[in-house]
Design an enzyme around this catalytic site. Structure first.
Site, PDB file in Angstrom:
ATOM      1  N   GLY A  22      49.289 -70.574  -9.964  1.00 46.59           N
ATOM      2  CA  GLY A  22      48.265 -71.107 -10.864  1.00 46.59           C
ATOM      3  C   GLY A  22      48.565 -70.766 -12.303  1.00 46.59           C
ATOM      4  O   GLY A  22      49.426 -69.941 -12.605  1.00 46.59           O
ATOM      5  N   THR A  60      43.670 -67.869 -14.341  1.00 45.17           N
ATOM      6  CA  THR A  60      42.853 -68.536 -13.319  1.00 45.17           C
ATOM      7  C   THR A  60      42.310 -67.575 -12.268  1.00 45.17           C
ATOM      8  O   THR A  60      41.519 -67.997 -11.429  1.00 45.17           O
ATOM      9  CB  THR A  60      43.670 -69.642 -12.628  1.00 45.17           C
ATOM     10  OG1 THR A  60      44.927 -69.110 -12.183  1.00 45.17           O
ATOM     11  CG2 THR A  60      43.935 -70.787 -13.585  1.00 45.17           C
ATOM     12  N   THR A  97      45.229 -62.419  -9.812  1.00 48.05           N
ATOM     13  CA  THR A  97      45.170 -60.973  -9.555  1.00 48.05           C
ATOM     14  C   THR A  97      43.810 -60.570  -9.016  1.00 48.05           C
ATOM     15  O   THR A  97      43.703 -59.752  -8.091  1.00 48.05           O
ATOM     16  CB  THR A  97      45.489 -60.201 -10.844  1.00 48.05           C
ATOM     17  OG1 THR A  97      46.761 -60.627 -11.351  1.00 48.05           O
ATOM     18  CG2 THR A  97      45.534 -58.711 -10.577  1.00 48.05           C
ATOM     19  N   GLU A 143      36.459 -88.846 -40.763  1.00 49.05           N
ATOM     20  CA  GLU A 143      35.783 -88.451 -39.528  1.00 49.05           C
ATOM     21  C   GLU A 143      34.748 -89.494 -39.121  1.00 49.05           C
ATOM     22  O   GLU A 143      34.529 -89.726 -37.927  1.00 49.05           O
ATOM     23  CB  GLU A 143      35.124 -87.079 -39.691  1.00 49.05           C
ATOM     24  CG  GLU A 143      36.066 -85.959 -40.101  1.00 49.05           C
ATOM     25  CD  GLU A 143      37.259 -85.813 -39.185  1.00 49.05           C
ATOM     26  OE1 GLU A 143      37.139 -86.162 -37.990  1.00 49.05           O
ATOM     27  OE2 GLU A 143      38.315 -85.363 -39.651  1.00 49.05           O
TER      28      GLU A 143
END
Length: 652
Positions: free
Chosen positions: A209, A213, A216, A432
């Site tokens: 992964g 994520t 561990t 914008e």
């Protein structure tokens, strides 16, 4: 915590240094004892006088007696005062003393004492004996990786329940990966359940992964649920500059694991030692490959390691050696993906338990605005929100802090101190506004969540769109909509300020549009002229110029056709944006003026503004911004905007 992890004040320290200091203290104490016993080392008492003064006193008859030795002449004067002086070669001294009636004696030097002789002769032997005892003691301690001979020992640490038990309740958002590993937990709890039908549990599970994520954390949860010893080590701990050290550490790690079986051995970042063999230069007989060979043998060789389950984690499964991934070793690959919206909600709820929250905090709204975030990203988001609330002196973390934290994590901190001229602000506002107006009139575009002209990171402004749900596929109509939205800013500059005033602010938009068009043509087969053929260059790993994938071969005519199609698709988005902005020019002026007035507008406020409704702010009241025609001045009022949403930016 082991002895080597203790602080100096807590009784820990280097055992080498501790043993050495003990032996030095013993030798110094022995030398001090001999010196105290040997009375000859005492300095003669009395007032020190020069030898010439001593002769003068002898001639004057004031010297009562004298004791002559090789190192000093001592005695008493007539008034009872003691004296001492250093002797010289003088043949007239004895006649003078006799002439003046001074009683004198000679003190002979008997040489070093018996204690000193024993010390001098035994000191080298004692030193050699101490060093030998010290080395043998370290070798007998042996198992410690920090011992004198422990450089070949395993660096694996065994975690216990005292260091914090982690269960599956602490792992959220990766339910599929957790379900795959539940079988390993059941095996560790009841091995006979599987052996009864002849089944064998997988010897190794590879967690694959992206970083952050929770690989561990998931491995620790397996050990916490099963209640077995959990050894953890990094792949880089095996590799050293000494030949054979890595293989020795692998053997020692499995020896430790056998003593604690059933147990779990977790190897983090296994790609540091498990890379494909033979990919480098030379004969390939390096230390890393020897370590990998030993790991392969220990996992599935002649000797079976029953009850030892290897769990490894990596984000580069493509570089691992095929022998490591075959059945019997890492025969189960568990993908730990980035969480979807439901997973993000659960992860946020886990991390929010430690934070005092205001009533307006909605974890689902935050999760909806953070697509693509990993578990570590969400933990960082909650932490940033808590820090912002603490800086403001609040007792609760409100939704406003979470929105500000999202903006900071995804786009960088606000740069309000950045000095911009009125013309630059005006161009940024129209740029914008061009993105936003095109997005509003493209049905396939994601809804607008926020538009701002406040500089953040490297951007002078940004329009952010919030997807209504997680998307796992990309449709053609949405691609064309995104192309038009990305070109909206450049088109707005050209429509309002003219062809010669187009700025470089659209460089990121052009890069995004070109990359999207290239993928459409070369990867996804969305060009009728090129057809459904892949022409994208493979992304293989290269090592010193060697690539594991061959480049795509194409003719010059095909390459020219691809370039023409990419240009045609990008220009199509440009014309599409120009059509929308020309048709809705009044909305462009209205939105640009509002951005100059308020600096930041939410998606709902933009919709109200386009619909002709008033924008209500708690600190300003209902107000419709005054908008001038193109080329005239814009009000210079600056107000501090309130916090609004900050979803994933899809085009700036």
């Amino acid at each position: 915590m082991n002895d080597n992890d203790k602080q100096p004040g807590g009784g820990g320290g280097n055992p080498w240094m501790k043993s050495l200091l003990i032996w030095v203290a013993i030798l110094l104490g022995l030398a001090l004892f001999v010196t105290m016993v040997d009375g000859r080392s005492a300095t003669p008492r009395g007032t020190a006088i020069d030898y010439s003064a001593f002769l003068d006193k002898v001639d004057e008859g004031t010297v009562k007696n004298a004791v002559i030795s090789r190192d000093a002449i001592t005695g008493q004067l007539s008034n009872g005062e003691a004296y001492r002086t250093s002797p010289v070669q003088d043949s007239t001294l004895i006649p003078r003393l006799r002439e003046k009636g001074v009683s004198f004696t000679a003190k002979t030097d008997d040489g070093p004492s018996v204690w000193m002789v024993l010390l001098y002769q035994s000191l080298p032997f004692l030193l050699f004996l101490g060093i030998a005892f010290f080395v043998l003691r370290q070798m007998q301690k042996g198992g410690g990786a920090n011992g004198a001979m422990g450089f070949g020992k395993s660096r694996a640490r065994m975690l216990t329940q005292k260091e914090g038990k982690v269960t599956f309740d602490d792992v959220a958002g990766i339910d599929e990966a957790r379900a795959e590993l539940t079988e390993i937990v059941d095996f560790l709890k009841d091995p006979t359940k599987f052996a009864r039908l002849g089944g064998k549990i997988p010897k190794g599970a590879l967690l694959v992964g992206s970083p952050g994520t929770g690989k561990t954390l998931l491995a620790r949860a397996i050990a916490g649920e099963a209640g077995v010893p959990f050894f953890t080590i990094s792949g880089s701990d095996f590799v050293e500059m000494f030949v054979g050290v890595g293989a020795s550490r692998v053997r020692d790690m499995f020896e430790q694991a056998k003593k604690s079986a059933p147990c779990i051995v977790f190897i983090d970042e296994i790609d540091a030692v498990g890379r494909h063999r033979g990919a480098g230069l030379g004969n390939g007989n390096d230390e890393r490959e020897q370590t990998l060979n030993q790991l392969l043998v220990e996992m599935d060789g002649f000797e079976a390691n029953e009850g030892i389950i290897i769990v490894a984690a990596t984000n580069r499964p493509d570089v691992l050696d095929p022998a490591l991934l075959r059945p019997g070793r890492f025969d189960r690959q568990v993908v730990v993906p980035r969480p979807d919206i439901e997973g993000r909600v659960k992860i946020l709820e886990v991390h929010m338990k430690k934070v005092p929250l205001a009533p307006d905090v909605d974890s689902r709204t935050i999760a909806r605005g953070t697509p693509g975030f990993s578990g570590a990203d969400l933990a960082n988001l909650v932490n940033e929100a808590a820090l912002m609330a603490a800086r403001k002196g609040k007792r609760l973390v409100a939704m406003a802090e979470f929105e500000e934290a999202k903006d900071k994590v995804m786009m960088g901190a606000e740069r309000r101190s950045m000095v911009m001229t009125e013309d630059e602000k005006r161009m940024t506002a129209y740029h914008e506004a061009g993105h936003a107006i095109v997005a509003l009139h493209e049905p396939a575009s994601d809804p607008i969540h926020k538009a701002t002209i406040i500089p953040r990171g490297r951007a002078l402004g940004m329009v952010m769109r919030l997807p209504e749900r997680d998307s796992y596929s990309y449709h053609r109509d949405k691609m064309y909509a995104n192309l038009a939205v990305s070109m909206g800013g450049r088109v707005a500059e050209e429509v309002i300020f003219g062809y010669d005033k187009v700025s470089s602010g659209a460089s990121g938009d052009i890069q995004y549009a070109t990359g999207l068009a290239r993928d459409m043509v070369t990867k996804w087969g969305m060009s009728d002229k090129v057809g459904p053929v892949e022409y994208a260059q493979p992304e293989g790993e290269s090592f010193l110029g060697y690539s594991s994938s061959q480049p795509v071969r194409m003719s010059n005519q095909t390459a020219q056709l691809i370039d023409d199609e990419i240009k045609s698709i990008v220009e199509g988005g440009l014309h599409r944006a120009k059509h929308v902005l020309t048709e809705h020019l009044d909305q462009l002026h209205l939105l640009a003026g509002a951005l100059l007035e308020y600096e930041t507008l939410s998606g709902d406020e933009i919709k109200k503004l386009i619909a002709g409704e008033e924008i209500g702010r708690a600190d300003q009241g209902p107000k419709t911004p005054v908008v001038k025609a193109a080329g005239t001045s814009i009000p210079k009022t600056r107000r501090t905007p309130g916090p609004f949403g900050s979803p994933t930016p899809l085009g700036a």
